[in-house]
Design a protein around this motif. Structure first.
Motif: not given
Length: 195
Positions: A111-132
């Motif tokens: 929530h607070l650190e840009p690198a972690y936020l970007e990693e969270r977004r990347r992981a979510a996009e990977d998950s969405l692609a796999l779920y889809r």
């Protein structure tokens, strides 16, 4: 003759030990000294592979995301019903429970650190692609179908919500209850019981 050490293998061992310690004790309790002791090496070896604790912690977070995705992909590739596939993500077994403890430890950083936020977004996009992809295959629809994207988003929200509730109230959120709620989501998406 000097012992030849595979750098990536040793680095992965340090990360694995750090992952386990974060799952058991949280981020703040983690020290290079503790990692070294658990790994049977000196702190200088740990610091040889990671410049500082933050670099190591970020790698632990990335590994948590990667492990969860790999377990889900393996379950799907094995042809298990979707409901069973998501046991790889939901906190129903020791490996997935440890993953959730690590994720929870890092979410304030995400929530607070840009690198972690970007990693969270990347992981979510990977998950969405796999779920889809999983949903499209099971439903016999094209992955690019906008309904598959919407269904994947519903599913990722359901899995995250169920997992979070199960972490905080494990006596209430039994495996049976997790399956019951997820099965209802899968039915709403158009899949028969268990997917």
């Amino acid at each position: 003759m000097p012992i030849v050490v595979d750098r990536e293998e040793r680095r992965a061992e340090v990360v694995s030990v750090a992952f386990d310690l974060v799952a058991e004790k949280g981020i703040e309790a983690l020290t290079f000294r503790e990692i070294a002791a658990a790994n049977g090496c000196s702190t200088s070896i740990v610091s040889h592979y990671f410049r500082n604790k933050n670099e190591l912690l970020f790698k632990v977070y990335q590994v948590a995301n990667a492990r969860a995705g790999e377990r889900l992909q393996e379950a799907h590739a094995a042809g298990r019903p979707l409901l069973e596939c998501f046991d790889a993500i939901l906190p129903v077994g020791e490996a997935s429970r440890r993953n959730w403890r690590v994720w929870l430890a890092f979410w304030s950083r995400a929530h607070l650190e840009p690198a972690y936020l970007e990693e969270r977004r990347r992981a979510a996009e990977d998950s969405l692609a796999l779920y889809r992809a999983m949903l499209a295959e099971r439903l016999g629809r094209p992955e690019r179908d906008p309904q598959m994207q919407a269904a994947a988003r519903r599913l990722i929200a359901a899995v995250a919500g169920i997992g979070l509730e199960a972490c905080f109230a494990p006596d209430d959120w039994t495996v049976e209850r997790m399956h019951e709620v997820l099965a209802a989501q899968l039915r709403d998406i158009g899949l028969a019981e268990g997917g």
